[in-house]
Design an enzyme around this catalytic site. Structure first.
Site, PDB file in Angstrom:
ATOM      1  N   ARG A 169       0.755  -1.208  -0.025  1.00 32.48           N
ATOM      2  CA  ARG A 169       0.058   0.032  -0.117  1.00 32.48           C
ATOM      3  C   ARG A 169       1.241   1.277  -0.043  1.00 32.48           C
ATOM      4  NH1 ARG A 169      -2.153  -3.742   3.781  1.00 32.48           N
ATOM      5  NH2 ARG A 169      -4.207  -4.367   3.643  1.00 32.48           N
ATOM      6  N   LYS A 197      -1.548  -2.809   8.086  1.00 28.74           N
ATOM      7  CA  LYS A 197      -2.762  -2.370   8.718  1.00 28.74           C
ATOM      8  C   LYS A 197      -2.684  -3.158  10.122  1.00 28.74           C
ATOM      9  CE  LYS A 197      -5.901  -0.861   5.175  1.00 28.74           C
ATOM     10  NZ  LYS A 197      -7.426  -1.432   4.757  1.00 28.74           N
ATOM     11  N   HIS A 267      -2.927   1.856  -5.329  1.00 29.77           N
ATOM     12  CA  HIS A 267      -3.846   0.627  -4.990  1.00 29.77           C
ATOM     13  C   HIS A 267      -4.032  -0.127  -6.278  1.00 29.77           C
ATOM     14  CE1 HIS A 267      -5.419  -0.964  -1.236  1.00 29.77           C
ATOM     15  NE2 HIS A 267      -6.010  -1.357  -1.850  1.00 29.77           N
ATOM     16  N   ARG A 270      -1.386  -2.441  -6.554  1.00 27.90           N
ATOM     17  CA  ARG A 270      -1.447  -3.477  -5.801  1.00 27.90           C
ATOM     18  C   ARG A 270      -2.361  -4.413  -6.313  1.00 27.90           C
ATOM     19  NH1 ARG A 270      -1.487  -4.774  -0.358  1.00 27.90           N
ATOM     20  NH2 ARG A 270      -3.546  -5.540   0.647  1.00 27.90           N
ATOM     21  N   HIS A 293      -3.671  -9.729   3.460  1.00 27.99           N
ATOM     22  CA  HIS A 293      -5.228  -9.641   3.881  1.00 27.99           C
ATOM     23  C   HIS A 293      -5.483 -10.598   4.921  1.00 27.99           C
ATOM     24  CE1 HIS A 293      -6.119  -8.710  -0.567  1.00 27.99           C
ATOM     25  NE2 HIS A 293      -5.950  -7.716   0.046  1.00 27.99           N
ATOM     26  N   TYR A 302      -9.885 -11.223  -6.819  1.00 30.42           N
ATOM     27  CA  TYR A 302      -8.989 -11.306  -8.144  1.00 30.42           C
ATOM     28  C   TYR A 302      -9.291 -12.375  -8.794  1.00 30.42           C
ATOM     29  CZ  TYR A 302      -6.588  -7.810  -5.129  1.00 30.42           C
ATOM     30  OH  TYR A 302      -6.234  -6.626  -4.467  1.00 30.42           O
TER      31      TYR A 302
END
Length: 341
Positions: A169, A197, A267, A270, A293, A302
């Site tokens: 990110r 995150k 993004h 990404r 994730h 995806y």
């Protein structure tokens, strides 16, 4: 709003719980990132301002029970209808309010019913949009845009290469420090440790090209320094990373009309990394760990949008019709044989 005279218990005031929620719960208990805390803060600020304006009250005098479900719904409608916010943004704001309500009720049972009313506000259903990613030739072309003969252009190339290699990110790339890079001189595998995150860490391998360029970029620099810096020798911000990507993408759009329909950002790169990994045959769980994730469901998007892989799967399932056989009546030799009997 409650207009009864006399001192109130501090637990009845909204400000008391908001301070604890933002300064103690999100940071110390949940260990959320600074950007996540800011997002919650901004959502709650909008709510407090909205309720105060409607009730002609000050923020310090606002009680928790003044923030009713009707007030929350009123703000959400205003954000969507008057401010032009998307349904996704509306739902994100609502999730912040529900998180605050849960925190208050878990610490003060008197507000359980109030919390239930906030939690019962329905999430608005939004049409699911397909993610945007670059085809291999488009990504290769984007990497060729920066002028590597200049200091800034070469740094931009290395940053674009790093984003594509790792699927990081914008904030993750901006906060990357030299000590996070592991690049042995021998046969060891070069990799980077990325802090994502919730301060979750993950490791991503580096291509030889990425390793080579990063080695030059960080040569003779202190391990505590940030990898990507601006002209003033200061760490790049996530907004700086975003601006860099969009600037070069706009230049590329002039050469490749196919990009006019795509909004290219960090993004997007990404998404591109994940899609190209999937096309290369990398399993979905590895891609989940690669991108950081939490849920496999996030990574599954995806697989849903990859038309090339769908086409290949369709070819594997295609029913191939056999060549039509001649009817026995059309076999003259057979008919002559039968006539001779």
């Amino acid at each position: 709003m409650n207009t009864e005279m006399g001192p109130k218990n501090k637990s009845e005031y909204a400000g008391y719980w908001i301070r604890r929620f933002l300064c103690e719960y999100l940071t110390d208990v949940r260990n959320m990132s600074a950007n996540t805390v800011k997002a919650y803060r901004d959502a709650i600020r909008l709510l407090i301002q909205h309720v105060c304006n409607r009730k002609k009250a000050t923020a310090d005098s606002l009680l928790i029970k003044d923030i009713t479900s009707n007030e929350v719904i009123s703000l959400l409608d205003e954000l969507e209808l008057n401010r032009g916010c998307s349904i996704k943004t509306r739902n994100l704001r609502l999730s912040a309010f529900i998180a605050l309500a849960k925190y208050v009720s878990s610490n003060c049972p008197e507000f359980i019913e109030w919390c239930i009313n906030i939690k019962n506000i329905p999430v608005k259903k939004a049409q699911r949009t397909l993610i945007t990613y670059l085809e291999k030739n488009e990504m290769d072309a984007l990497l060729e845009i920066p002028d590597r003969n200049t200091v800034q252009g070469w740094r931009d190339y290395v940053l674009l290469l790093f984003l594509y290699n790792t699927g990081a990110r914008a904030e993750e790339a901006a906060s990357l420090q030299i000590k996070d890079l592991t690049m042995p001189k021998g046969r060891g595998l070069p990799f980077v440790t990325i802090t994502g995150k919730g301060n979750k860490k993950r490791r991503c391998p580096l291509w030889d090209e990425t390793r080579k360029e990063l080695r030059i970029l960080i040569a003779k620099r202190d391990p505590e320094e940030y990898v990507f810096i601006n002209r003033l020798k200061q760490p790049m911000s996530r907004f700086g990373v975003y601006e860099m990507v969009t600037r070069h993408a706009n230049k590329l759009t002039e050469k490749m009309p196919s990009l006019k329909s795509k909004r290219v950002s960090p993004h997007t790169i990404r998404h591109t990394t994940a899609t190209h990994l999937l096309q290369a045959g990398v399993d979905i769980n590895t891609i989940r760990a690669w991108l950081g994730h939490v849920s496999i469901e996030t990574t599954n998007i995806y697989a849903e949008v990859n038309l090339e892989m769908k086409a290949k799967a369709l070819l594997n399932c295609e029913i191939k019709t056999k060549k039509s056989r001649k009817r026995w009546r059309d076999d003259k030799n057979l008919m002559d044989f039968l006539d001779s009997l």
